[in-house]
Write a protein that holds these residues in place. Structure first.
Motif, PDB file in Angstrom:
ATOM      1  N   ALA A 135     -11.629  16.826 -41.346  1.00 14.40           N
ATOM      2  CA  ALA A 135     -11.763  18.077 -40.581  1.00 14.40           C
ATOM      3  C   ALA A 135     -10.440  18.535 -39.967  1.00 14.40           C
ATOM      4  CB  ALA A 135     -12.807  17.908 -39.485  1.00 14.40           C
ATOM      5  N   GLY A 136      -9.491  17.616 -39.835  1.00 16.01           N
ATOM      6  CA  GLY A 136      -8.227  17.962 -39.184  1.00 16.01           C
ATOM      7  C   GLY A 136      -8.404  17.987 -37.674  1.00 16.01           C
ATOM      8  N   VAL A 137      -7.311  18.146 -36.958  1.00 14.50           N
ATOM      9  CA  VAL A 137      -7.345  18.093 -35.488  1.00 14.50           C
ATOM     10  C   VAL A 137      -8.223  19.196 -34.902  1.00 14.50           C
ATOM     11  CG1 VAL A 137      -5.953  18.232 -33.374  1.00 14.50           C
ATOM     12  CG2 VAL A 137      -5.060  17.013 -35.359  1.00 14.50           C
ATOM     13  N   GLY A 138      -8.077  20.433 -35.414  1.00 15.19           N
ATOM     14  CA  GLY A 138      -8.880  21.549 -34.907  1.00 15.19           C
ATOM     15  C   GLY A 138     -10.363  21.338 -35.139  1.00 15.19           C
ATOM     16  N   GLY A 139     -10.717  20.961 -36.370  1.00 16.37           N
ATOM     17  CA  GLY A 139     -12.116  20.723 -36.714  1.00 16.37           C
ATOM     18  C   GLY A 139     -12.698  19.554 -35.939  1.00 16.37           C
ATOM     19  N   MET A 140     -11.885  18.499 -35.785  1.00 15.29           N
ATOM     20  CA  MET A 140     -12.330  17.325 -35.041  1.00 15.29           C
ATOM     21  C   MET A 140     -12.633  17.693 -33.593  1.00 15.29           C
ATOM     22  SD  MET A 140     -10.373  13.667 -34.536  1.00 15.29           S
ATOM     23  CE  MET A 140      -9.511  13.848 -36.076  1.00 15.29           C
ATOM     24  N   SER A 141     -11.802  18.552 -33.010  1.00 15.87           N
ATOM     25  CA  SER A 141     -12.018  18.996 -31.624  1.00 15.87           C
ATOM     26  C   SER A 141     -13.350  19.728 -31.493  1.00 15.87           C
ATOM     27  CB  SER A 141     -10.886  19.929 -31.176  1.00 15.87           C
ATOM     28  OG  SER A 141      -9.654  19.279 -31.296  1.00 15.87           O
ATOM     29  N   VAL A 142     -13.665  20.547 -32.495  1.00 16.24           N
ATOM     30  CA  VAL A 142     -14.941  21.279 -32.486  1.00 16.24           C
ATOM     31  C   VAL A 142     -16.102  20.287 -32.550  1.00 16.24           C
ATOM     32  CG1 VAL A 142     -16.408  22.920 -33.731  1.00 16.24           C
ATOM     33  CG2 VAL A 142     -13.961  23.371 -33.498  1.00 16.24           C
ATOM     34  N   TYR A 143     -15.994  19.313 -33.433  1.00 13.71           N
ATOM     35  CA  TYR A 143     -17.041  18.287 -33.565  1.00 13.71           C
ATOM     36  C   TYR A 143     -17.269  17.573 -32.229  1.00 13.71           C
ATOM     37  CZ  TYR A 143     -17.956  18.287 -38.598  1.00 13.71           C
ATOM     38  OH  TYR A 143     -18.380  18.617 -39.853  1.00 13.71           O
ATOM     39  N   VAL A 144     -16.181  17.164 -31.593  1.00 11.07           N
ATOM     40  CA  VAL A 144     -16.294  16.421 -30.324  1.00 11.07           C
ATOM     41  C   VAL A 144     -16.949  17.278 -29.251  1.00 11.07           C
ATOM     42  CG1 VAL A 144     -14.965  15.372 -28.436  1.00 11.07           C
ATOM     43  CG2 VAL A 144     -14.399  14.827 -30.815  1.00 11.07           C
ATOM     44  N   VAL A 145     -16.530  18.540 -29.124  1.00 16.78           N
ATOM     45  CA  VAL A 145     -17.099  19.443 -28.109  1.00 16.78           C
ATOM     46  C   VAL A 145     -18.589  19.672 -28.375  1.00 16.78           C
ATOM     47  CG1 VAL A 145     -17.068  21.823 -27.230  1.00 16.78           C
ATOM     48  CG2 VAL A 145     -14.921  20.577 -27.530  1.00 16.78           C
ATOM     49  N   VAL A 146     -18.941  19.925 -29.633  1.00 19.26           N
ATOM     50  CA  VAL A 146     -20.350  20.152 -29.997  1.00 19.26           C
ATOM     51  C   VAL A 146     -21.174  18.900 -29.714  1.00 19.26           C
ATOM     52  CG1 VAL A 146     -21.954  20.593 -31.911  1.00 19.26           C
ATOM     53  CG2 VAL A 146     -19.884  21.963 -31.688  1.00 19.26           C
ATOM     54  N   PHE A 147     -20.658  17.738 -30.097  1.00 23.64           N
ATOM     55  CA  PHE A 147     -21.366  16.478 -29.860  1.00 23.64           C
ATOM     56  C   PHE A 147     -21.630  16.270 -28.369  1.00 23.64           C
ATOM     57  CE2 PHE A 147     -20.168  13.749 -33.837  1.00 23.64           C
ATOM     58  CZ  PHE A 147     -20.755  14.688 -34.652  1.00 23.64           C
ATOM     59  N   LEU A 148     -20.613  16.500 -27.547  1.00 18.02           N
ATOM     60  CA  LEU A 148     -20.767  16.282 -26.101  1.00 18.02           C
ATOM     61  C   LEU A 148     -21.726  17.296 -25.479  1.00 18.02           C
ATOM     62  CD1 LEU A 148     -17.091  15.353 -25.121  1.00 18.02           C
ATOM     63  CD2 LEU A 148     -19.054  13.814 -25.380  1.00 18.02           C
ATOM     64  N   ALA A 149     -21.714  18.534 -25.994  1.00 16.75           N
ATOM     65  CA  ALA A 149     -22.650  19.548 -25.501  1.00 16.75           C
ATOM     66  C   ALA A 149     -24.088  19.188 -25.893  1.00 16.75           C
ATOM     67  CB  ALA A 149     -22.278  20.925 -26.054  1.00 16.75           C
ATOM     68  N   LEU A 150     -24.270  18.754 -27.143  1.00 20.41           N
ATOM     69  CA  LEU A 150     -25.608  18.386 -27.606  1.00 20.41           C
ATOM     70  C   LEU A 150     -26.120  17.114 -26.930  1.00 20.41           C
ATOM     71  CD1 LEU A 150     -25.470  19.222 -31.422  1.00 20.41           C
ATOM     72  CD2 LEU A 150     -26.740  20.405 -29.634  1.00 20.41           C
ATOM     73  N   LEU A 151     -25.203  16.276 -26.492  1.00 18.81           N
ATOM     74  CA  LEU A 151     -25.605  15.058 -25.787  1.00 18.81           C
ATOM     75  C   LEU A 151     -26.366  15.412 -24.506  1.00 18.81           C
ATOM     76  CD1 LEU A 151     -25.400  12.021 -26.139  1.00 18.81           C
ATOM     77  CD2 LEU A 151     -23.308  12.064 -24.774  1.00 18.81           C
ATOM     78  N   ALA A 152     -25.922  16.484 -23.826  1.00 21.42           N
ATOM     79  CA  ALA A 152     -26.625  16.954 -22.621  1.00 21.42           C
ATOM     80  C   ALA A 152     -28.042  17.397 -22.988  1.00 21.42           C
ATOM     81  CB  ALA A 152     -25.852  18.107 -21.981  1.00 21.42           C
ATOM     82  N   LEU A 153     -28.180  18.052 -24.130  1.00 22.22           N
ATOM     83  CA  LEU A 153     -29.500  18.480 -24.606  1.00 22.22           C
ATOM     84  C   LEU A 153     -30.376  17.265 -24.924  1.00 22.22           C
ATOM     85  CD1 LEU A 153     -31.272  20.908 -25.509  1.00 22.22           C
ATOM     86  CD2 LEU A 153     -30.272  20.639 -27.785  1.00 22.22           C
ATOM     87  N   TRP A 154     -29.790  16.245 -25.528  1.00 17.26           N
ATOM     88  CA  TRP A 154     -30.500  15.002 -25.851  1.00 17.26           C
ATOM     89  C   TRP A 154     -30.996  14.312 -24.574  1.00 17.26           C
ATOM     90  CZ3 TRP A 154     -30.465  16.801 -30.324  1.00 17.26           C
ATOM     91  CH2 TRP A 154     -30.809  16.081 -31.464  1.00 17.26           C
ATOM     92  N   ILE A 155     -30.124  14.266 -23.569  1.00 16.66           N
ATOM     93  CA  ILE A 155     -30.493  13.644 -22.287  1.00 16.66           C
ATOM     94  C   ILE A 155     -31.644  14.425 -21.654  1.00 16.66           C
ATOM     95  CG2 ILE A 155     -29.677  13.192 -19.926  1.00 16.66           C
ATOM     96  CD1 ILE A 155     -26.873  12.644 -21.243  1.00 16.66           C
ATOM     97  N   ALA A 156     -31.533  15.758 -21.685  1.00 17.36           N
ATOM     98  CA  ALA A 156     -32.597  16.605 -21.127  1.00 17.36           C
ATOM     99  C   ALA A 156     -33.909  16.391 -21.884  1.00 17.36           C
ATOM    100  CB  ALA A 156     -32.185  18.078 -21.180  1.00 17.36           C
ATOM    101  N   ALA A 157     -33.824  16.251 -23.214  1.00 14.76           N
ATOM    102  CA  ALA A 157     -35.028  16.027 -24.016  1.00 14.76           C
ATOM    103  C   ALA A 157     -35.660  14.677 -23.676  1.00 14.76           C
ATOM    104  CB  ALA A 157     -34.690  16.095 -25.505  1.00 14.76           C
ATOM    105  N   GLY A 158     -34.829  13.646 -23.530  1.00 16.13           N
ATOM    106  CA  GLY A 158     -35.341  12.325 -23.159  1.00 16.13           C
ATOM    107  C   GLY A 158     -36.042  12.354 -21.822  1.00 16.13           C
ATOM    108  N   ARG A 159     -35.445  13.056 -20.868  1.00 11.16           N
ATOM    109  CA  ARG A 159     -36.054  13.170 -19.542  1.00 11.16           C
ATOM    110  C   ARG A 159     -37.336  14.002 -19.599  1.00 11.16           C
ATOM    111  NH1 ARG A 159     -33.100  14.680 -13.811  1.00 11.16           N
ATOM    112  NH2 ARG A 159     -34.736  13.794 -12.538  1.00 11.16           N
TER     113      ARG A 159
END
Length: 199
Positions: A135-159
């Motif tokens: 993905a390269g540095v730019g693409g990797m940054s997008v992946y990391v940001v999306v993953f961390l944002a979705l993690l909040a959604l996952w936590i909310a779903a678990g709760r």
């Protein structure tokens, strides 16, 4: 192009982390009635997942902090925590106070949640590394940001699942049994699928 990467990142996260919602719901149920338990679960989840991302990003750049043959042995973490939880459940099986949420143990600890998250996601590293590397540095940054944002959604779903009346009643009644079973199952699965100890 960015929208395409965001979609791919969201799909990759969902596919590789679907089982985490069940584990999160169990942790939230374990912490019911305890102050700061939800914060501990969320912080532990972020800490464990950040470690997964750090290892995957480093490996994508060619730095291997975690040799591939070590990953199957991460199954020992949830296995040990599951056995510990099972022993505690067995010891308190006749303790009437154990039915009282205030009398239960202090709820999940940050490092326990982080350990289970990291171990459960250890196999994800092998999936993330080639994706990040291409993905390269730019693409990797997008992946990391999306993953961390979705993690909040996952936590909310678990709760959310842990607080639905029907599920909450079931988890309140059976959660102390389900948590060790799930943790031990995750541990054994990681060990067996990775071929640890020649399994």
């Amino acid at each position: 192009m960015t929208l395409s990467i965001i979609g791919q990142a969201a799909g990759l996260f969902a596919v590789t982390n679907i089982d985490d919602i069940v584990v999160l719901a169990l942790f939230f149920a374990q912490g019911a009635g305890h102050r700061h338990a939800a914060r501990a679960v969320a912080l532990g989840q972020y800490l464990g997942f950040a470690a997964i991302l750090a290892v995957a990003v480093a490996a994508a750049f060619g730095a291997t902090f975690l040799p591939e043959q070590i990953i199957p042995y991460l199954g020992l973490l949830p296995l040990a925590l599951g056995i510990k939880a099972a022993v505690q459940t067995w010891r308190h099986r006749r303790d009437k106070e154990d039915l009282d949420p205030e009398a239960k143990q202090n709820g999940p600890r940050v490092l326990e949640v982080a350990s289970v998250t990291f171990a459960n996601g250890g196999d994800n590293i092998g999936v993330y590394v080639p994706v990040f590397a291409t993905a390269g540095v730019g693409g990797m940054s997008v992946y990391v940001v999306v993953f961390l944002a979705l993690l909040a959604l996952w936590i909310a779903a678990g709760r959310y699942f842990a607080t639905r009346p029907v599920i909450a009643r079931a988890l309140s009644r059976w959660g102390h049994i389900l948590l060790p079973v799930v943790l031990i199952g995750i541990g054994v699965l990681i060990l067996v699928e990775g071929g640890a100890f020649g399994l």
